[in-house]
Design an enzyme around this catalytic site. Structure first.
Site, short mmCIF file in Angstrom:
data_model
loop_
_atom_site.label_atom_id
_atom_site.label_comp_id
_atom_site.label_asym_id
_atom_site.label_seq_id
_atom_site.Cartn_x
_atom_site.Cartn_y
_atom_site.Cartn_z
N LYS A 185 0.85 -1.28 0.17
CA LYS A 185 -0.04 0.20 -0.11
C LYS A 185 0.95 1.27 -0.10
CE LYS A 185 -3.86 1.96 2.64
NZ LYS A 185 -4.69 2.06 3.81
N SER B 226 -9.72 2.05 2.89
CA SER B 226 -8.92 2.70 1.87
C SER B 226 -7.73 1.98 1.25
CB SER B 226 -8.15 3.88 2.94
OG SER B 226 -7.23 3.10 3.85
N SER C 80 -10.03 -0.24 7.00
CA SER C 80 -9.50 -0.15 5.74
C SER C 80 -8.77 -1.45 4.96
CB SER C 80 -8.34 0.93 5.78
OG SER C 80 -9.06 2.23 5.78
#
Lengths: 95, 476, 485
Positions: C76, C151, C175
């Site tokens: 990420k 997210s 997330s």
């Protein structure tokens, strides 16, 4: 709790975020809605409850007082917006 | 109208750790800009703080030295504000749960009496960097070497009532942190800084007046002058029927006035909250005990000991323990000469006067404690007189010779050889027939004159009591 | 080959069935082919990846047994990576190259994993749909008209679309779990402090936690074995000893006590999700587990409390983006104040600015007690609810999200978006571990089940999830080659 345009300006100033006059209306109404959601908290009595800052009770770890870092200024300042003579430059600070 | 000042001091001392409060970067004074700033100090994304154990220990030491309650559970908080020398946009400090709680120190007033000044708290926090304004025309340069350096902020109760007391309080704090070896506390370098809160009230009133805060004063002398100047200003305003505005002011030493720093007044709302990147610091009894055992002898206790062990006056003990360096110096002198009073006289007199005149600190004194001790020994064993000793001392300042070498090379050794002294005495008798007659007629005070003449002839080297005895013997 | 799990790939690499270079090359080619449509990666680092892969091949040849050696992984874009851009989904850090590696990144590098690139995400991890990314939305590989969740939407979509073998994510309010649920993959949010936060760009410090997004619970366990553990660079990382997370995967679930919170089955829950979770509970019963209802009476306060705590912490965490030392600075500032104001207004997107303002407001003079402190107290009530529930059950099971992935652009009301995380947020407030695993479909869109454990009970969660995956095939389902278009 009421959140009006003057609060928007005050908070925006504290947070150093520029809100234009076109935006202020929407910002105000969005935040008011969110505060409405948040205010559901006020329905519970929490007088006797201890606030919780960390999920688990822990103790701060300590670092021995030794120098582990070397000067790496040139590398670190490569990504800086503006640098001169090893200093980070910003528009004049008026005290 | 008699006015009374009410003064509270916030003193920041830089803790003399090797590395910073929350990172392993060196924390030295005077390095090239930004050469002591790593990824954490620059607040790079993703970086996190870890507490320096030595900084915590130093704070606890200070707390124990002022008899304070040590916070068993201290919490770091974020104080939020934007400033280019504050990389994270918040300062990590301690708001509600400081490491050091209520304590006190005692100061000596001018009349020799003692006064206890309460200390509200002392908390650990990080220093900000430095903004340099003069090097560039429309810009400021930011140096973050100092950012994240550990500070101890010591907050006094508003119990100080004059500029002189404020200075005495500061000097005492200075002495304590130096004794504890937790800070260089050099005001000129900023490792000790002082914010002063001043208000005035009519004498006898209980209610506090509106206070102003004078920021960042960097010498003892300026603290005194700034307070005097600010109290005068406040008196004038009130006596003219005005009122004091609560504000931050700055002391301008060239004009000897304080001026308002309006820019600092823009509605600051620091939005403190517990620093989530750090956990509460827990301190147990055994940790406190172990630090207690490491505490050095502190100024007040040392002063008492000097009074009893060395039979010194309160004043001399006070001067000799005002800094650890002087106290240590003195004790070495005593060890070498075994005469505590003579040693006290020399250290508080000639030595300090000389250092003062040459603007030197004790560490760079040209006369070492061992030498001064030796010098005093030579007075005691009658090798030299007290007067010659002064000459030797002055010589030592500018030479690398030992005391004995100076005495030897300059031929200052006191003459105790009876034959030599007899020769001197006979010469004086020959050269001063009138005085000799006067003495014989019973005018005793002439004896002193004749001894003086003999001493002069010997260039001070003769033993004066021997001279005197022999004179009396020869003349009668 | 690209659809295989880490466990399977590891075997294939060791048996020389495929080399890490070949595997890496294949992933990079697939990314190049489909990334334009899915927008999962913000940055790929082909050259570096191939270099790491070739080194891994050598080590494999030398007999190195590390299960992650040579496995292509995606990070990420919230994790700092030296020499690779780290944007955090923001214009503020559009060109930011971190001078250091996050602990999780250096641990994975050391384990021999091959970094393919950095995945797209909501700006500063603030979002539940990936639509707040400065680099555009990620598309859900099951249906490109749908959001992937957020997210960590880029990581979840990359795993689902076989654009990597496994990925890292972070979870502040759901997330990892919610995008895992929307994309039909496995996502574990470990207990707070289990994985180091050093080098993970902070959103809300007391809630943020990194974890794996993977094709199976077993793979998540393999990754956890590398990334979990105390870190001297993170004061909040837990000193609780780590275990071998693969060790108990095959334990029987016989006698397992599962709690089902009635608050997770209320009116907002869509019928297809509820049906899928009920069926999954039956599977657990078949495996010998017993089901009881548990009560989490303060669950409805979790979203309100979260939207005070998280923005408050974020408001301070994001103050460092001021245009002084790195990152974006506005053009030609007229003075310092102008530089701050414009840098932050131009550099942050509207959701980030909104949350900074809420947080600033909640901490400001006069409101601290009513908002921030109140939220911290509610946080304790929520924790107490879980503690009480865990006195009678081993794990708590329910839906991860009230429904399947929604359409891109459909939710513009922030409050509605915030309520998406109604089942996941309480877990962050309490610091507990939670895992989401696929349990079926609503139409062609995956449904996720959340399993919540006691603090540091990650091994138990992985065991429960793995056992479920031994008797079901949902986690093996793959989106179509044209991504539902």
């Amino acid at each position: 709790m009421a959140f009006d345009k003057s609060e928007v300006s005050k908070v925006a100033q504290l947070a150093r975020i520029k809100i234009t006059s076109d935006e202020i209306e929407e910002v105000e109404s969005r935040i008011t809605e969110i505060l409405h959601l948040i205010d559901q908290m006020q329905s519970v009595d929490t007088d006797s409850i201890e606030p919780m800052s960390h999920p688990f009770g822990g103790t701060q770890i300590l670092r021995s007082d030794t120098i582990t870092e070397e000067n790496n200024r040139d590398e670190l300042q490569k990504i800086a917006p503006k640098v001169e003579n090893g200093l980070f430059l910003v528009p004049k600070v008026i005290e | 109208m008699v006015w009374e000042s009410v003064i509270g001091l916030e003193v920041h001392v830089s803790l003399s750790t090797a590395s910073k409060l929350f990172s392993g970067t060196a924390s030295n004074f005077g390095a090239d800009p930004n050469t002591q700033a790593n990824v954490f100090d620059l607040a790079m994304p993703g970086t996190l703080p870890v507490l320096n154990e030595e900084a915590l220990k130093m704070a606890v030491k200070f707390g124990l030295a002022i008899g304070a309650q040590i916070g068993k559970h201290s919490v770091f908080d974020r104080k939020n504000y934007f400033y280019p020398d504050l990389p994270k946009g918040y300062q990590v400090t301690q708001l509600d749960f400081p490491t050091v709680g209520k304590g006190s120190i005692s100061i000596t007033l001018e009349d020799g009496s003692e006064k206890v000044i309460g200390i509200t708290r002392a908390h650990i926090e990080e220093n900000a960097g430095k903004s340099l304004h003069d090097e560039f025309s429309n810009e400021s340069g930011i140096d973050l070497n100092r950012a994240g350096e550990p500070l101890l902020e010591i907050v006094s109760e508003p119990e100080i009532t004059s500029a002189k007391e404020a200075v005495a309080y500061l000097k005492k704090l200075h002495s304590i942190v130096r004794y504890l070896d937790i800070s260089d506390a050099i005001m000129a370098q900023g490792s000790m800084r002082c914010d002063v809160n001043v208000s005035i009230r009519k004498q006898g009133e209980n209610k506090l007046g509106t206070r102003t805060e004078i920021k960042n004063i960097n010498s003892f002398r300026f603290v005194e002058k700034a307070i005097n100047s600010e109290t005068e200003r406040q008196q004038e305003i009130i006596e003219d029927g005005g009122s004091i505005t609560q504000e931050t002011r700055r002391y301008d030493s060239t004009k000897d006035i304080t001026t308002s720093m309006r820019s600092k007044e823009i509605a600051n709302d620091y939005r403190y909250f517990p620093e989530p990147d750090l956990l509460p610091v827990k301190i147990d009894e055994s940790y406190i005990k172990s630090i207690e055992q490491e505490l050095p002898e502190l100024p007040d206790i040392k002063k008492d000991r000097f009074m009893t062990e060395y039979q010194l006056s309160t004043y001399d003990s006070g001067v000799l323990t005002s800094s650890l360096e002087i106290a240590d110096y003195y004790e070495i002198v005593v060890k070498h000469c075994q005469d505590s009073k003579l040693a006290a006289n020399w250290v508080t007199g000639n030595l300090l006067a000389m250092l003062n005149q040459l603007e030197l600190d004790l560490a760079s004194s040209p006369v070492r404690a061992e030498d001064l001790g030796c010098l005093i020994s030579r007075i005691k064993d009658k090798t030299i007189s007290g007067k010659i000793a002064k000459t030797v001392f002055d010589t030592l300042i500018n030479s690398n010779l030992s005391v004995d070498e100076v005495i030897e090379q300059k031929g200052l050794k006191q003459v105790t050889d009876t034959a030599a002294i007899e020769e001197l005495v006979m010469q004086v008798i020959d050269e001063n027939p009138d005085q000799v007659i006067q003495l014989r007629e019973g005018k005793e005070q002439v004896l002193g004159y004749l001894v003086g003449q003999a001493m002069k002839l010997s260039q001070g080297k003769a033993n004066p009591s021997q001279v005197s005895q022999l004179l009396k013997l020869k003349i009668q | 080959m690209l659809e295989k799990t880490v466990a399977e790939l590891s075997k294939a690499l060791r048996s020389q069935e495929v080399s890490s270079v070949e595997l890496t090359q294949a992933y990079l080619e697939k990314i190049a082919a489909v990334n334009e449509r899915l927008n999962t990666y913000i940055t790929t680092c082909d050259e570096l990846a191939l270099k790491q892969a070739s080194k891994a091949d050598q080590l494999i040849a030398d007999g190195n047994q590390n299960p992650l050696l040579g496995i292509p992984i995606a990070h990420k874009d919230i994790f700092c990576t030296k020499n690779i851009k780290t944007t955090c989904g923001s214009k503020m850090l559009e060109n930011f190259v971190s001078p250091y590696d996050a602990t999780i990144v250096s641990k994975l590098n050391k384990a021999g994993a091959v970094t393919l690139g950095k995945t797209n995400m909501d700006e500063f991890a603030m979002g539940s749909s990936n639509e707040t990314s400065y680099f555009g939305s990620v598309k859900n590989p099951w249906d490109t008209s749908k959001v992937p969740g957020g997210s960590s939407g880029g990581s979840a979509a990359a795993v689902a679309a076989d654009l990597c073998a496994i990925a890292t994510g972070t979870d502040t309010g759901g997330s990892i779990r919610q995008p895992a649920s929307f994309c039909g993959v496995t996502g574990l949010k470990p207990s707070y402090g289990r994985v180091s936060r050093w080098g993970m760009i902070a959103f809300a410090s007391s809630l943020d936690q990194a974890g794996p997004i993977s094709k199976s619970a077993e793979d998540a366990a393999i990754l956890m074995n590398v990334i979990a553990g105390p870190d001297n660079l993170d004061s909040t990382s837990s000193r609780t000893p780590v275990v071998d997370y693969t060790l108990n995967l095959n334990d029987s679930l016989y006698g397992l006590k599962i709690g089902v919170p009635k608050q997770h089955f209320t009116e907002g829950l869509s019928a297809d999700v509820e049906e899928s979770i009920r069926l999954s509970l039956k599977e657990f019963e078949k495996l010998g587990a017993s089901i009881t209802q548990v009560d989490l009476p303060n669950n409805h306060l979790s979203v309100p409390a979260y939207y005070v705590v998280a923005p408050a912490e974020a408001s301070a965490n994001l103050s460092r983006y001021d245009g002084v030392r790195y990152g974006f600075r506005c053009d030609n500032p007229i003075d310092l104040e102008d530089m701050y104001m414009r840098t932050r207004s131009e550099g942050f997107g509207s959701e980030v600015k909104r949350r900074i303002m809420i947080g600033t407001y909640a901490l400001s003079a006069g409101y601290y007690d009513a908002y921030y402190q109140k939220a911290q107290k509610i946080r304790r009530l929520i924790k107490n609810d879980f503690d009480a529930a865990f006195e009678t059950v081993d794990v708590i099971v329910g839906p991860t999200s009230p429904h399947t992935a929604f359409s891109l652009g459909a939710t513009t009301d922030p409050v509605k978006m915030y309520l998406e995380d109604i089942y996941t947020i309480a877990v962050n407030l309490a610091g507990l571990p939670g895992i989401s695993i696929p349990t079926g479909f609503g139409g062609n869109l995956p449904i996720g089940m959340q399993i919540i454990g006691k603090e540091f009970a990650e091994a138990k969660l992985l065991n429960v999830a793995h056992q479920y995956q031994q008797v079901t095939e949902w986690h093996k389902s793959k989106p179509s080659e044209n991504f539902g278009e």
